[in-house]
Enzyme design. Sequence first.
Site, PDB file in Angstrom:
ATOM      1  N   LYS A 117     168.235  17.979  25.560  1.00 40.43           N
ATOM      2  CA  LYS A 117     167.654  18.285  26.868  1.00 40.43           C
ATOM      3  C   LYS A 117     167.950  19.758  27.136  1.00 40.43           C
ATOM      4  O   LYS A 117     168.977  20.286  26.709  1.00 40.43           O
ATOM      5  CB  LYS A 117     168.313  17.381  27.925  1.00 40.43           C
ATOM      6  N   SER A 118     167.074  20.443  27.858  1.00 44.67           N
ATOM      7  CA  SER A 118     167.281  21.877  28.126  1.00 44.67           C
ATOM      8  C   SER A 118     168.523  22.104  28.981  1.00 44.67           C
ATOM      9  O   SER A 118     168.730  21.412  29.983  1.00 44.67           O
ATOM     10  CB  SER A 118     166.068  22.459  28.854  1.00 44.67           C
ATOM     11  N   GLY A 124     162.955  18.396  36.818  1.00 46.57           N
ATOM     12  CA  GLY A 124     163.472  19.608  37.452  1.00 46.57           C
ATOM     13  C   GLY A 124     164.676  20.198  36.764  1.00 46.57           C
ATOM     14  O   GLY A 124     165.588  20.713  37.410  1.00 46.57           O
ATOM     15  N   ASN A 159     163.043  27.214  26.051  1.00 45.71           N
ATOM     16  CA  ASN A 159     162.093  26.535  26.934  1.00 45.71           C
ATOM     17  C   ASN A 159     161.441  27.585  27.830  1.00 45.71           C
ATOM     18  O   ASN A 159     161.997  27.994  28.842  1.00 45.71           O
ATOM     19  CB  ASN A 159     162.797  25.450  27.758  1.00 45.71           C
ATOM     20  N   CYS A 185     158.449  24.745  30.810  1.00 44.95           N
ATOM     21  CA  CYS A 185     158.519  23.646  31.787  1.00 44.95           C
ATOM     22  C   CYS A 185     157.511  23.950  32.905  1.00 44.95           C
ATOM     23  O   CYS A 185     157.529  25.040  33.462  1.00 44.95           O
ATOM     24  CB  CYS A 185     159.936  23.515  32.370  1.00 44.95           C
ATOM     25  N   ASN A 236     154.469  21.871  25.457  1.00 47.64           N
ATOM     26  CA  ASN A 236     155.190  21.224  26.551  1.00 47.64           C
ATOM     27  C   ASN A 236     154.158  20.405  27.343  1.00 47.64           C
ATOM     28  O   ASN A 236     152.994  20.315  26.959  1.00 47.64           O
ATOM     29  CB  ASN A 236     155.890  22.271  27.428  1.00 47.64           C
ATOM     30  N   GLY A 247     158.569  12.392  21.659  1.00 45.63           N
ATOM     31  CA  GLY A 247     159.278  12.312  22.939  1.00 45.63           C
ATOM     32  C   GLY A 247     158.965  11.034  23.683  1.00 45.63           C
ATOM     33  O   GLY A 247     159.681  10.027  23.575  1.00 45.63           O
TER      34      GLY A 247
HETATM   35  O1  RRO Z   1     163.230  18.864  33.279  1.00 46.35           O
HETATM   36  C1  RRO Z   1     161.990  18.784  33.416  1.00 46.35           C
HETATM   37  O2  RRO Z   1     161.468  18.426  34.490  1.00 46.35           O
HETATM   38  C2  RRO Z   1     161.062  19.119  32.333  1.00 46.35           C
HETATM   39  C3  RRO Z   1     161.249  20.148  31.434  1.00 46.35           C
HETATM   40 BR1  RRO Z   1     162.815  21.133  31.372  1.00 46.35          BR
HETATM   41  C4  RRO Z   1     160.224  20.491  30.509  1.00 46.35           C
HETATM   42  O3  RRO Z   1     160.320  21.415  29.689  1.00 46.35           O
HETATM   43  N1  RRO Z   1     159.081  19.766  30.569  1.00 46.35           N
HETATM   44  C5  RRO Z   1     158.903  18.761  31.420  1.00 46.35           C
HETATM   45  O4  RRO Z   1     157.837  18.124  31.423  1.00 46.35           O
HETATM   46  N2  RRO Z   1     159.904  18.439  32.305  1.00 46.35           N
END
Ligand code: RRO
Length: 289
Positions: A33-34, A60, A110, A113, A175, A248
């Site tokens: 996860k980022s 988010g 990333n 998003c 993404n 995913g």
């Molecule tokens: O955390 C998110 O809401 C999110 C991220 Br970081 C992303 O890169 N892509 C996404 O669809 N949700």
Amino acid sequence: MKNPVMLAAGILGTTGASLKRAAQSGAGGVVTKSVGVAPREGHRGPTVVQVEGGLLNAMGLPNPSYHNFQEEIDIGREGGVPVVASIFGSGPEEFVEVAEGLEADGFELNLSCPHAERYGAEIGCEACNVEEITRTVKESVAVPVWVKLTPNVADIVGLGLAAQRGGADGVVAINTLKAMAIDVESGRPILGNRFGGLSGPAIKPVAIRCVYDLASALEIPVIGVGGVSSWQDAAEIIMAGAAGVQVGTALGGVEGYAVFRSITEGLSSYLDRKGMTLEELRGLARRFS
Ligand code: RRO
């Protein structure tokens, strides 16, 4: 990697245990996860809603910050496959701080998003930002750096070329697609954040097109992601030019973690049946231009 099928960022990549389990279930690599410089709770709920053809999310960027994440990467590494850390920041300094603060087998930047103020696609839709951030991170770390691109632009190839100029070792496409759902009884947007990102089967044709365009224009590898849930989907995105595939949303399907084995085994039976190598499959569709 021992096979080209990876866990995509964002799904099950928050804990070392789930990264390790994906690896042990047959993933050739896993992406976390980022994570960013400071802990974030993410957007208010609802953060995920099922829609026709996939999922809409506006998580988010919830994450514990890089200060509290190395242990998860280390546990993930016990699975015996490369662990790529997905990282985000508001600019080059934050990206570098996170990259220098983590030990991983690679970094996925990333820049895509679709629903976070100051982060992701807000900066990653400008080629100059993509190039500068990629270059700065590349100069600070010794491991491979991939750049995850947004499809929510007129010209994704321009962003891919910017990543390549910045020294990226690969780009990851795509993404989620910026999207929205409304409850018809109340008229209220369903997601707490109103807008979110669409993933799953509905976006596969967009991913195929983006990978095809990127692979035709770039010299660096393109990793395909978006709606892949079967070996046929994986074969299709590889035929578009992908050097690797990420999975995913399909992890939430009936197969769960077993989806990695069914994709890798299905793909290798297909290659055997066709008498082809993965290399020969890659970009096959580009011959028919
Ligand atoms: O955390 C998110 O809401 C999110 C991220 Br970081 C992303 O890169 N892509 C996404 O669809 N949700």
